[in-house]
Design a protein around this motif. Structure first.
Motif, mmCIF file in Angstrom:
data_model
loop_
_atom_site.group_PDB
_atom_site.id
_atom_site.type_symbol
_atom_site.label_atom_id
_atom_site.label_comp_id
_atom_site.label_asym_id
_atom_site.label_seq_id
_atom_site.Cartn_x
_atom_site.Cartn_y
_atom_site.Cartn_z
ATOM 1 N N ALA A 51 73.975 -16.234 43.505
ATOM 2 C CA ALA A 51 75.058 -16.159 44.558
ATOM 3 C C ALA A 51 74.786 -15.357 45.724
ATOM 4 N N ARG A 52 74.121 -14.240 45.559
ATOM 5 C CA ARG A 52 73.704 -13.310 46.380
ATOM 6 C C ARG A 52 75.114 -12.336 46.843
ATOM 7 N N ARG A 53 75.970 -12.116 45.556
ATOM 8 C CA ARG A 53 77.135 -11.555 45.559
ATOM 9 C C ARG A 53 76.784 -10.023 45.678
ATOM 10 N N PRO A 54 77.660 -9.218 46.499
ATOM 11 C CA PRO A 54 77.330 -7.957 46.283
ATOM 12 C C PRO A 54 77.897 -7.282 44.903
ATOM 13 N N PRO A 55 77.210 -6.473 44.057
ATOM 14 C CA PRO A 55 77.445 -6.255 42.940
ATOM 15 C C PRO A 55 78.725 -5.245 42.789
ATOM 16 N N ALA A 56 78.987 -4.565 43.909
ATOM 17 C CA ALA A 56 80.203 -3.429 43.821
ATOM 18 C C ALA A 56 81.376 -4.219 44.103
ATOM 19 N N ALA A 57 81.328 -5.215 44.622
ATOM 20 C CA ALA A 57 82.430 -6.166 44.796
ATOM 21 C C ALA A 57 83.517 -6.607 43.638
ATOM 22 N N VAL A 58 84.724 -6.382 43.733
ATOM 23 C CA VAL A 58 85.600 -6.752 42.706
ATOM 24 C C VAL A 58 85.446 -8.263 42.255
ATOM 25 N N THR A 59 85.395 -9.016 43.194
ATOM 26 C CA THR A 59 85.115 -10.505 42.732
ATOM 27 C C THR A 59 83.596 -10.493 41.892
ATOM 28 N N SER A 60 82.789 -9.659 42.155
ATOM 29 C CA SER A 60 81.672 -9.581 41.414
ATOM 30 C C SER A 60 82.035 -9.216 39.891
ATOM 31 N N GLY A 61 82.766 -8.142 39.815
ATOM 32 C CA GLY A 61 83.058 -7.596 38.730
ATOM 33 C C GLY A 61 83.886 -8.886 37.893
ATOM 34 N N LEU A 62 84.720 -9.743 38.587
ATOM 35 C CA LEU A 62 85.285 -10.846 37.912
ATOM 36 C C LEU A 62 84.168 -11.839 37.119
ATOM 37 N N VAL A 63 83.057 -11.825 38.163
ATOM 38 C CA VAL A 63 81.975 -13.041 37.499
ATOM 39 C C VAL A 63 81.351 -12.460 36.220
ATOM 40 N N VAL A 64 80.962 -10.999 36.352
ATOM 41 C CA VAL A 64 80.500 -10.565 35.294
ATOM 42 C C VAL A 64 81.221 -10.460 34.171
ATOM 43 N N TRP A 65 82.646 -10.120 34.193
ATOM 44 C CA TRP A 65 83.529 -10.255 33.074
ATOM 45 C C TRP A 65 83.432 -11.604 32.555
ATOM 46 N N ALA A 66 83.462 -12.647 33.321
ATOM 47 C CA ALA A 66 83.525 -14.039 32.803
ATOM 48 C C ALA A 66 82.529 -14.338 32.016
ATOM 49 N N GLY A 67 81.050 -13.867 32.606
ATOM 50 C CA GLY A 67 79.808 -14.256 31.752
ATOM 51 C C GLY A 67 79.908 -13.339 30.431
ATOM 52 N N ALA A 68 80.170 -11.991 30.507
ATOM 53 C CA ALA A 68 80.317 -11.255 29.226
ATOM 54 C C ALA A 68 81.265 -11.956 28.420
ATOM 55 N N LEU A 69 82.474 -12.463 28.670
ATOM 56 C CA LEU A 69 83.511 -12.951 27.876
ATOM 57 C C LEU A 69 82.956 -14.183 27.207
ATOM 58 N N VAL A 70 82.922 -15.107 28.311
ATOM 59 C CA VAL A 70 82.735 -16.483 27.809
ATOM 60 C C VAL A 70 81.190 -16.583 27.041
ATOM 61 N N GLY A 71 80.157 -15.868 27.650
ATOM 62 C CA GLY A 71 78.731 -16.246 27.070
ATOM 63 C C GLY A 71 78.912 -15.486 25.787
ATOM 64 N N GLY A 72 79.370 -14.229 25.618
ATOM 65 C CA GLY A 72 79.730 -13.467 24.391
ATOM 66 C C GLY A 72 80.497 -14.218 23.116
ATOM 67 N N MET A 73 81.665 -14.839 23.595
ATOM 68 C CA MET A 73 82.116 -15.728 22.523
ATOM 69 C C MET A 73 81.455 -16.861 22.144
ATOM 70 N N VAL A 74 80.848 -17.569 23.030
ATOM 71 C CA VAL A 74 79.855 -18.724 22.822
ATOM 72 C C VAL A 74 78.762 -18.312 21.765
ATOM 73 N N LEU A 75 78.049 -17.216 22.161
ATOM 74 C CA LEU A 75 76.947 -16.816 21.440
ATOM 75 C C LEU A 75 77.482 -16.276 20.139
ATOM 76 N N ARG A 76 78.510 -15.777 19.880
ATOM 77 C CA ARG A 76 79.165 -15.273 18.775
ATOM 78 C C ARG A 76 79.465 -16.550 17.796
ATOM 79 N N GLN A 77 79.978 -17.456 18.292
ATOM 80 C CA GLN A 77 80.455 -18.708 17.593
ATOM 81 C C GLN A 77 78.895 -19.431 17.208
ATOM 82 N N VAL A 78 78.150 -19.692 18.045
ATOM 83 C CA VAL A 78 76.677 -20.496 17.697
ATOM 84 C C VAL A 78 76.141 -19.440 16.682
#
Length: 112
Positions: A51-78
Motif C-alpha cells: 500500500a506504500r504506507r509510511p511505516p512511522a504513521a500511526v495508521t501503519s501501526g494499526l495495520v501491523v497490529w492487525a497483521g500480528a494479532l490476526v495472523g498470529g492467532m490464525v497460525l497458532r490455531q493451525v
C-alpha cells in the motif's frame, strides 16, 4: 528501522508471555510462542509495503497490529497452539500497545 522495532517488540511480547506463565525461556520455547506473531507482523508489513504506507504513521501501526494479532492467532490455531479468549484479549491489548503507541509517541513527541 520500524520493521526492526516491530519485530523486537513482538519478540519481547512472546518472552513476557512465557515468563508470566512460568514457562521456560529457552530459545526453542520462546520460538514456539513467538513465530506465529512474528510471521503475522511480517504479513502486516507486506500490506504496508504493498500500500506504500509510511511505516512511522500511526495508521501503519494499526495495520501491523492487525497483521500480528490476526495472523498470529490464525497460525497458532493451525499449528495446534491455544487461542483461549483471555489470551486473545491480552494479546490484543499488549500488541496494540507495543505496535501502535511507539508510533503515536514518535509522531506527537517530535512536535514537543
Amino acid at each position: 528501522m520500524w520493521l526492526a522495532v516491530d519485530l523486537l517488540l513482538v519478540a519481547v511480547f512472546a518472552a513476557i508471555g512465557r515468563a508470566s506463565h512460568d514457562e521456560s525461556l529457552t530459545v526453542a520455547g520462546w520460538w514456539t510462542t513467538a513465530w506465529p506473531f512474528l510471521a503475522g507482523t511480517l504479513l502486516g508489513w507486506a500490506v504496508l509495503l504493498a500500500a506504500r504506507r509510511p511505516p512511522a504513521a500511526v495508521t501503519s501501526g494499526l495495520v501491523v497490529w492487525a497483521g500480528a494479532l490476526v495472523g498470529g492467532m490464525v497460525l497458532r490455531q493451525v499449528s495446534g497452539q491455544g487461542t483461549a479468549t483471555a489470551f486473545v484479549v491480552v494479546a490484543t491489548l499488549v500488541l496494540g500497545a507495543f505496535l501502535v503507541l511507539p508510533r503515536f509517541g514518535a509522531r506527537f513527541g517530535a512536535r514537543g
